[in-house]
Design a protein around this motif. Sequence first.
Motif, mmCIF file in Angstrom:
data_model
loop_
_atom_site.group_PDB
_atom_site.id
_atom_site.type_symbol
_atom_site.label_atom_id
_atom_site.label_comp_id
_atom_site.label_asym_id
_atom_site.label_seq_id
_atom_site.Cartn_x
_atom_site.Cartn_y
_atom_site.Cartn_z
ATOM 1 N N ASP A 91 1.055 -1.324 0.364
ATOM 2 C CA ASP A 91 0.043 -0.114 -0.028
ATOM 3 C C ASP A 91 0.891 0.857 0.293
ATOM 4 N N MET A 92 1.994 1.019 0.635
ATOM 5 C CA MET A 92 2.865 2.235 0.314
ATOM 6 C C MET A 92 3.024 2.958 -1.039
ATOM 7 N N TYR A 93 2.994 2.208 -1.856
ATOM 8 C CA TYR A 93 3.470 2.115 -3.095
ATOM 9 C C TYR A 93 2.029 2.941 -4.448
ATOM 10 N N PRO A 94 1.900 3.746 -4.928
ATOM 11 C CA PRO A 94 0.728 4.059 -5.174
ATOM 12 C C PRO A 94 0.699 3.248 -6.961
ATOM 13 N N GLU A 95 -1.055 3.027 -7.403
ATOM 14 C CA GLU A 95 -1.351 1.970 -7.420
ATOM 15 C C GLU A 95 -1.152 2.628 -9.278
ATOM 16 N N PRO A 96 -0.065 2.003 -10.036
ATOM 17 C CA PRO A 96 -0.788 2.514 -11.214
ATOM 18 C C PRO A 96 -1.513 2.961 -12.135
ATOM 19 N N THR A 97 -1.856 3.651 -12.998
ATOM 20 C CA THR A 97 -2.425 4.651 -13.290
ATOM 21 C C THR A 97 -2.688 3.201 -14.856
ATOM 22 N N PRO A 98 -3.799 2.753 -14.978
ATOM 23 C CA PRO A 98 -3.484 2.370 -15.498
ATOM 24 C C PRO A 98 -4.071 2.831 -17.569
ATOM 25 N N THR A 99 -3.625 2.740 -18.321
ATOM 26 C CA THR A 99 -3.190 3.428 -19.725
ATOM 27 C C THR A 99 -4.823 3.238 -20.808
ATOM 28 N N PRO A 100 -5.872 4.171 -20.639
ATOM 29 C CA PRO A 100 -6.694 3.752 -21.079
ATOM 30 C C PRO A 100 -7.150 3.545 -22.571
ATOM 31 N N THR A 101 -7.512 2.373 -23.229
ATOM 32 C CA THR A 101 -7.617 1.578 -24.271
ATOM 33 C C THR A 101 -8.153 2.509 -25.191
ATOM 34 N N PRO A 102 -7.498 2.817 -26.142
ATOM 35 C CA PRO A 102 -8.234 3.841 -26.993
ATOM 36 C C PRO A 102 -9.436 3.127 -28.349
ATOM 37 N N GLU A 103 -10.815 3.658 -27.911
ATOM 38 C CA GLU A 103 -11.795 3.378 -28.582
ATOM 39 C C GLU A 103 -11.584 3.337 -30.605
ATOM 40 N N PRO A 104 -11.424 2.171 -30.807
ATOM 41 C CA PRO A 104 -11.536 2.795 -32.365
ATOM 42 C C PRO A 104 -12.630 3.390 -32.986
ATOM 43 N N THR A 105 -11.944 4.091 -33.842
ATOM 44 C CA THR A 105 -12.751 5.029 -34.375
ATOM 45 C C THR A 105 -13.243 4.769 -35.811
ATOM 46 N N LYS A 106 -14.942 4.842 -35.320
ATOM 47 C CA LYS A 106 -15.163 4.742 -36.568
ATOM 48 C C LYS A 106 -15.682 5.708 -37.453
ATOM 49 N N GLU A 107 -15.814 5.314 -38.736
ATOM 50 C CA GLU A 107 -15.612 6.180 -39.459
ATOM 51 C C GLU A 107 -17.911 6.495 -39.811
ATOM 52 N N PRO A 108 -17.294 7.494 -40.364
ATOM 53 C CA PRO A 108 -18.988 8.344 -39.731
ATOM 54 C C PRO A 108 -19.635 7.189 -41.039
ATOM 55 N N GLU A 109 -20.848 7.014 -41.384
ATOM 56 C CA GLU A 109 -21.802 5.880 -42.434
ATOM 57 C C GLU A 109 -22.178 6.771 -43.475
ATOM 58 N N PRO A 110 -22.045 6.057 -44.307
ATOM 59 C CA PRO A 110 -22.200 7.414 -45.823
ATOM 60 C C PRO A 110 -24.150 7.636 -45.706
ATOM 61 N N GLU A 111 -24.617 9.338 -45.465
ATOM 62 C CA GLU A 111 -25.312 9.532 -45.474
ATOM 63 C C GLU A 111 -26.180 8.602 -46.640
ATOM 64 N N LYS A 112 -27.562 8.388 -46.549
ATOM 65 C CA LYS A 112 -28.242 7.256 -46.782
ATOM 66 C C LYS A 112 -29.403 8.753 -47.539
ATOM 67 N N GLU A 113 -29.559 8.757 -49.342
ATOM 68 C CA GLU A 113 -29.906 9.409 -50.316
ATOM 69 C C GLU A 113 -31.633 9.633 -50.052
ATOM 70 N N ASP A 114 -32.246 10.379 -49.876
ATOM 71 C CA ASP A 114 -33.743 10.425 -50.258
ATOM 72 C C ASP A 114 -34.277 10.186 -51.563
ATOM 73 N N PRO A 115 -34.657 9.190 -51.835
ATOM 74 C CA PRO A 115 -34.964 7.930 -53.396
ATOM 75 C C PRO A 115 -36.328 9.629 -53.435
ATOM 76 N N SER A 116 -36.869 10.105 -53.143
ATOM 77 C CA SER A 116 -38.080 11.200 -53.019
ATOM 78 C C SER A 116 -37.590 11.819 -54.343
ATOM 79 N N THR A 117 -35.934 12.622 -53.608
ATOM 80 C CA THR A 117 -35.128 13.557 -54.037
ATOM 81 C C THR A 117 -34.620 13.311 -54.942
ATOM 82 N N ASP A 118 -33.827 12.392 -55.096
ATOM 83 C CA ASP A 118 -32.529 11.780 -55.536
ATOM 84 C C ASP A 118 -32.533 11.980 -57.230
#
Length: 369
Positions: A91-118
């Motif tokens: 206990d006399m030694y501080p616990e090491p702070t875990p390095t957070p695992t970076p979340e994978p970057t999510k690629e933005p989903e392509p916007e769906k075209e509106d069939p009524s206007t495309d």
Amino acid sequence: MKMPDDFDDHSSMAPTVVMSIVAVSAFVAVILLLVLLLNNQNQGNNSQSQEQKNGPVQAAADPTSPVIIYPDTDELITDNSLHPDDFDFWDMYPEPTPTPTPEPTKEPEPEKEDPSTDGKHTLVEYADGKEEWVLISPYLPKHEYDFTKLVCQSDLMKYYEDGKQTSYVGVDISKYQDYVDFVKVKKAGIDFVMIRLGARGYGTGQLILDEYFTDNIKRATDAGLDVGVYFYSQAINKEEAVEEANMVIENLGDYQLAYPVAYDMELVENDTARTESLTRTEKTEIARAFLDTVAEAGYKTMIYGNKEWLIKEIDMSKLTAYDVWLSQAADIPDYPYKFTMWQYDFEGSVDGIVGYVNLNISFINFAEK
């Protein structure tokens, strides 16, 4: 030269020899003394080492020296003042702070075209009320009409280009309009009339000649109207389609048509038709068999249908050789493909016809085609 007996005891070398002997003896004595001292010191060290091996002893040489008493091993082991937790020193030694695992970057989903206007889809409204956006085929020829040039005059639709009317107004009739005064129809501004020649029963499959056909075609022609005909088909194979076409040809006789012979197969509302089990391919082949037979007889040909029928029920890519008569009650049609005639009103009113009549506009003059 002297002989050996010439030497005597008074030589000058005697005192030097004596002094050398004395010096050597003294040196040897010093060496012996040093050896004795070194031996004594080693013995003292060995004695101290022996005391350390045998355990602690009290110093006897100096009675004033403090006495150091070391605890026995048993006392260290059995001392009940110690607890296992006393050895928990993590206990006399501080616990090491875990390095957070970076979340994978999510690629933005392509916007769906509106069939009524495309601009790539067209809306099909089914007879049961359902709707579907259907992709427009890039392989079918598209119409090139500018519907801002449509003008409705006295409930009659007309199309103008460069300030000049380039369209023709028509009606389609059958026995359900009963007697028609075609002279009045002509004066009302109608240019052409499509007359039902006959039909096949959707239940019995029997061929029927419209009971007003012969009278209608004669009087319409005499009134100066351009005439075309249509046949309501319920053929379930190509042989029946050819049979229907031959019936049309036989009953036209010597009449010269300015407008086409139209093939009309459509869905039957509120009842079961003999054609309902046909596939899209079969319907297409049946339509082509009818139209080819009529065309071989020298008549202009045309296929009739609403938007659902023309897009979903038959394959128009196999029927591009024929003109299209579009049925769609609307201010502006939204059928994307090429058509030459448009049935735009099912409840029209024209002088000389009792009750409602279907109104049509033709974008070309078939009499000159």
